[in-house]
Design a protein around this motif. Structure first.
Motif, PDB file in Angstrom:
ATOM      1  N   LYS A 267     -13.992 -11.664  -9.571  1.00 36.32           N
ATOM      2  CA  LYS A 267     -12.558 -11.771  -9.324  1.00 36.32           C
ATOM      3  C   LYS A 267     -11.823 -10.749 -10.167  1.00 36.32           C
ATOM      4  O   LYS A 267     -11.974 -10.696 -11.377  1.00 36.32           O
ATOM      5  CB  LYS A 267     -12.066 -13.181  -9.640  1.00 36.32           C
ATOM      6  CG  LYS A 267     -10.617 -13.383  -9.248  1.00 36.32           C
ATOM      7  CD  LYS A 267     -10.221 -14.836  -9.343  1.00 36.32           C
ATOM      8  CE  LYS A 267      -8.802 -15.030  -8.846  1.00 36.32           C
ATOM      9  NZ  LYS A 267      -8.398 -16.430  -8.887  1.00 36.32           N
ATOM     10  N   HIS A 268     -11.006  -9.965  -9.484  1.00 30.40           N
ATOM     11  CA  HIS A 268     -10.218  -8.936 -10.178  1.00 30.40           C
ATOM     12  C   HIS A 268      -8.761  -9.356 -10.205  1.00 30.40           C
ATOM     13  O   HIS A 268      -8.174  -9.630  -9.165  1.00 30.40           O
ATOM     14  CB  HIS A 268     -10.362  -7.595  -9.455  1.00 30.40           C
ATOM     15  CG  HIS A 268      -9.353  -6.579  -9.887  1.00 30.40           C
ATOM     16  ND1 HIS A 268      -9.256  -6.158 -11.185  1.00 30.40           N
ATOM     17  CD2 HIS A 268      -8.389  -5.936  -9.186  1.00 30.40           C
ATOM     18  CE1 HIS A 268      -8.268  -5.283 -11.267  1.00 30.40           C
ATOM     19  NE2 HIS A 268      -7.737  -5.141 -10.071  1.00 30.40           N
ATOM     20  N   ILE A 269      -8.179  -9.449 -11.377  1.00 35.86           N
ATOM     21  CA  ILE A 269      -6.762  -9.790 -11.503  1.00 35.86           C
ATOM     22  C   ILE A 269      -5.966  -8.503 -11.639  1.00 35.86           C
ATOM     23  O   ILE A 269      -6.148  -7.754 -12.587  1.00 35.86           O
ATOM     24  CB  ILE A 269      -6.522 -10.690 -12.730  1.00 35.86           C
ATOM     25  CG1 ILE A 269      -7.375 -11.940 -12.626  1.00 35.86           C
ATOM     26  CG2 ILE A 269      -5.047 -11.043 -12.835  1.00 35.86           C
ATOM     27  CD1 ILE A 269      -7.061 -12.795 -11.426  1.00 35.86           C
TER      28      ILE A 269
ATOM     29  N   ALA B 183     -15.392  -5.849  -4.037  1.00 32.13           N
ATOM     30  CA  ALA B 183     -15.122  -4.544  -3.437  1.00 32.13           C
ATOM     31  C   ALA B 183     -14.207  -3.721  -4.344  1.00 32.13           C
ATOM     32  O   ALA B 183     -13.447  -4.255  -5.149  1.00 32.13           O
ATOM     33  CB  ALA B 183     -14.471  -4.722  -2.068  1.00 32.13           C
ATOM     34  N   ASN B 184     -14.274  -2.408  -4.206  1.00 34.50           N
ATOM     35  CA  ASN B 184     -13.425  -1.495  -4.960  1.00 34.50           C
ATOM     36  C   ASN B 184     -12.097  -1.370  -4.219  1.00 34.50           C
ATOM     37  O   ASN B 184     -11.895  -0.457  -3.417  1.00 34.50           O
ATOM     38  CB  ASN B 184     -14.101  -0.131  -5.104  1.00 34.50           C
ATOM     39  CG  ASN B 184     -13.276   0.839  -5.931  1.00 34.50           C
ATOM     40  OD1 ASN B 184     -12.298   0.472  -6.560  1.00 34.50           O
ATOM     41  ND2 ASN B 184     -13.682   2.107  -5.919  1.00 34.50           N
ATOM     42  N   ALA B 185     -11.224  -2.326  -4.455  1.00 31.86           N
ATOM     43  CA  ALA B 185      -9.956  -2.379  -3.734  1.00 31.86           C
ATOM     44  C   ALA B 185      -8.836  -2.781  -4.682  1.00 31.86           C
ATOM     45  O   ALA B 185      -9.077  -3.428  -5.705  1.00 31.86           O
ATOM     46  CB  ALA B 185     -10.039  -3.367  -2.570  1.00 31.86           C
ATOM     47  N   THR B 186      -7.616  -2.388  -4.329  1.00 34.32           N
ATOM     48  CA  THR B 186      -6.444  -2.725  -5.141  1.00 34.32           C
ATOM     49  C   THR B 186      -5.301  -3.161  -4.224  1.00 34.32           C
ATOM     50  O   THR B 186      -5.298  -2.884  -3.025  1.00 34.32           O
ATOM     51  CB  THR B 186      -5.977  -1.522  -5.984  1.00 34.32           C
ATOM     52  OG1 THR B 186      -5.759  -0.402  -5.115  1.00 34.32           O
ATOM     53  CG2 THR B 186      -7.006  -1.149  -7.033  1.00 34.32           C
ATOM     54  N   ALA B 187      -4.333  -3.833  -4.823  1.00 33.29           N
ATOM     55  CA  ALA B 187      -3.174  -4.293  -4.060  1.00 33.29           C
ATOM     56  C   ALA B 187      -1.929  -4.248  -4.921  1.00 33.29           C
ATOM     57  O   ALA B 187      -1.989  -4.440  -6.143  1.00 33.29           O
ATOM     58  CB  ALA B 187      -3.407  -5.717  -3.554  1.00 33.29           C
TER      59      ALA B 187
ATOM     60  N   LYS C 193     -10.913   1.345  -1.474  1.00 38.36           N
ATOM     61  CA  LYS C 193     -11.593   2.575  -1.859  1.00 38.36           C
ATOM     62  C   LYS C 193     -13.112   2.449  -1.762  1.00 38.36           C
ATOM     63  O   LYS C 193     -13.832   3.388  -2.081  1.00 38.36           O
ATOM     64  CB  LYS C 193     -11.192   2.947  -3.283  1.00 38.36           C
ATOM     65  CG  LYS C 193      -9.703   3.200  -3.462  1.00 38.36           C
ATOM     66  CD  LYS C 193      -9.355   3.573  -4.901  1.00 38.36           C
ATOM     67  CE  LYS C 193      -9.542   2.384  -5.827  1.00 38.36           C
ATOM     68  NZ  LYS C 193      -9.186   2.722  -7.234  1.00 38.36           N
ATOM     69  N   ASP C 194     -13.589   1.284  -1.326  1.00 35.08           N
ATOM     70  CA  ASP C 194     -15.022   1.043  -1.229  1.00 35.08           C
ATOM     71  C   ASP C 194     -15.621   1.870  -0.091  1.00 35.08           C
ATOM     72  O   ASP C 194     -15.048   1.968   0.991  1.00 35.08           O
ATOM     73  CB  ASP C 194     -15.289  -0.443  -0.988  1.00 35.08           C
ATOM     74  CG  ASP C 194     -16.652  -0.855  -1.487  1.00 35.08           C
ATOM     75  OD1 ASP C 194     -17.643  -0.459  -0.853  1.00 35.08           O
ATOM     76  OD2 ASP C 194     -16.723  -1.581  -2.502  1.00 35.08           O
TER      77      ASP C 194
END
Length: 505
Positions: A2-4, A418-422, A438-439
């Motif tokens: 989990k990416h915060i 996944a290599n993703a951002t929001a 970006k994945d």
């Protein structure tokens, strides 16, 4: 995992080959995004977007000329509120040719003639005609200008003479002057504009001598600085010490950022470019408290994916665009008030690098660079016209946020590895959400929970391309959807981005 993500996003972007549906595809990984509307991070100004160009470009007064309609049109296509920054290595080797009787100053430069020197090997004359044309060009675009004065081989007297003319000609199109380009590198062996023991104390003393001369010639002169290459410490020291010397004349702190380089290193690659860079947070965490304490903004005045002209097949590919969009929004969420991506034609950039262009691998790359080096958002010349490169589209996506003065808020994004951002934010006409995947391989199905009262009509901007390596075949797509009870699910293909606008109709 989990990416915060506590940054924000607000609109626009690149959605590559992604489909938006209310029901998630079972083949996609299910990701979740929620917004933190009470965690306000920053408000994007309408002047957030900008280009950085070598001052030596002005040696040809017909480039920044109102008759160069193709260039005017592509600037206006990006934004009517942009900022053109003139500087770069070549600014340290430009001299003011006030009239035909003016002669270039005789200046000894220790690095000249050395193959390991990355500074220009010749001087460039800037004339009043170039500045007059620049003013009318800026009027045609609606843009303003940050004008860089020569510190490396300049002098207080010569810089003041140039500044006086520039200020009169540009008028309210002039945002402020910068003095020097990447002074923290002056003492480096591949630069040598100053002796090896030269340091910040020497820099500030010399900088102020030029600034005082400029103020004498231009009583209402305004400044930004220190325009360093990488040293956050120099920005912090300048931000703490210069206000006492300049007062309200100092408007903005500035610095540079290049994600990768040198381009001929195998370590400068797409995988590393798209990985999270801890330097961004470290530098901004040091700079922003000082900027806020003194009532100053911070602008990334020059930068790109890879220094020394960029890397072919990376900087001018979809990967460079996805990196650029993510970087612009990340910086905005950290308090940055503007981004100027560096670019220009290959001959000008090569000359600014000591007649080298290490990012080119073969004759095809050199032909690409002829119209615009690999990191340049725009390619072309007055004779052949100008076209957009992938990075330009990333800037267009971010412009959706900037043009509506989006107020970025915090987000929590579970990317399921996944290599993703929001990013997300509130604008006057609704809300914007930007998703960047970006994945290279993993597709996502992103479930978004919006705050209560957000409009259910969703406009979606997508950037489409076959892969991260794609140089051609990149295009925008548009569609619409309806959010159900503030919840929507968006399928986001790998190597793509999407901008969702929740707007009142």
């Amino acid at each position: 995992m989990k990416h915060i993500d506590r940054r924000t996003l607000v609109t626009g972007a690149l959605a590559g080959l992604a489909a938006t549906r209310m029901n998630a595809s079972p083949a996609n990984r299910s990701a979740r995004l929620s917004l933190q509307p009470d965690l306000v991070l920053n408000q994007l100004p309408q002047s957030y977007n900008g280009f950085s160009i070598e001052t030596a470009t002005l040696e040809n007064p017909d480039v920044y000329h109102p008759a160069n309609r193709s260039l005017v049109d592509i600037y206006r296509r990006l934004t009517p509120n942009g900022v053109l920054r003139l500087g770069g290595n070549s600014s340290e080797f430009c001299w003011w040719k006030a009239d035909e009787n003016s002669r270039r100053p005789t200046i000894h430069v220790e690095g000249h003639g050395r193959t390991d020197n990355w500074m220009p090997q010749k001087f460039h004359a800037i004339t009043p005609r170039a500045i007059d044309n620049l003013r009318v060009f800026l009027d045609a675009c609606g843009w303003t200008c940050i004008y860089g004065l020569n510190f490396g081989t300049g002098s207080p007297q010569r810089d003041a003479e140039e500044a006086a003319y520039v200020a009169r000609a540009l008028g309210d199109r002039l945002r402020y002057f910068q003095i020097g380009n990447e002074p923290d590198f002056y003492r480096a062996e591949n630069n040598l504009l100053r002796p090896r023991g030269w340091d910040f104390k020497d820099y500030l003393s010399e900088w102020m001598a030029i600034a005082r001369a400029v103020i004498d010639a231009v009583p209402n002169a305004r400044f930004g600085g220190p325009d360093v290459g990488s040293s956050a410490n120099w920005v912090v020291r300048f931000g703490n010490e210069a206000p006492a010397l300049l007062g309200e004349r100092l408007l903005e702190l500035t610095g540079h950022y290049y994600a990768e380089g040198p381009p001929d290193s195998p370590e400068a690659n797409i995988t590393n470019l798209l990985a999270r860079d801890p330097r961004i947070a470290e530098r901004m965490d040091a700079i922003m408290p000082v900027a806020r304490a003194h009532g100053l903004d911070f602008r990334m005045a020059e930068g790109n994916s890879c220094y020394r002209g960029g890397k072919a097949g990376m900087s001018n590919a979809l990967a460079g665009a996805l990196w650029g969009m993510d970087y612009m929004l990340d910086m905005a969420a950290r308090g940055c008030q503007g981004i100027n991506f560096h670019g220009g034609g290959g001959s000008v950039i090569s000359s600014a690098l000591g007649d080298k262009l290490p990012g080119a691998r073969d004759a095809r790359d050199l032909e690409i660079a002829r119209l615009g080096t690999f990191y340049s958002p725009v390619a072309g010349n007055p004779a052949e016209g100008y076209t957009a490169r992938p990075l330009f589209h990333a800037m267009q996506a971010v412009e959706v946020l900037a043009n509506s003065r989006t107020q970025l808020v915090g987000t929590q994004f579970d990317t399921v590895g996944a290599n993703a951002t929001a990013y997300a934010g509130k604008a006057g006409n609704g809300w914007h959400v930007a998703l960047i995947n970006k994945d290279a391989h993993r597709d996502l199905s992103v479930e978004i929970q919006m705050p209560r009262g957000v409009p259910g009509n969703v406009e979606i901007l997508r950037l489409m391309a076959p892969s991260l390596e794609s140089i051609d075949g990149i295009r925008f797509g548009h569609d619409r959807a309806l959010a159900n009870g503030g919840r929507i699910t968006v399928d986001l293909r790998h190597a793509s981005a999407a901008v969702l606008s929740f707007v009142l109709l």
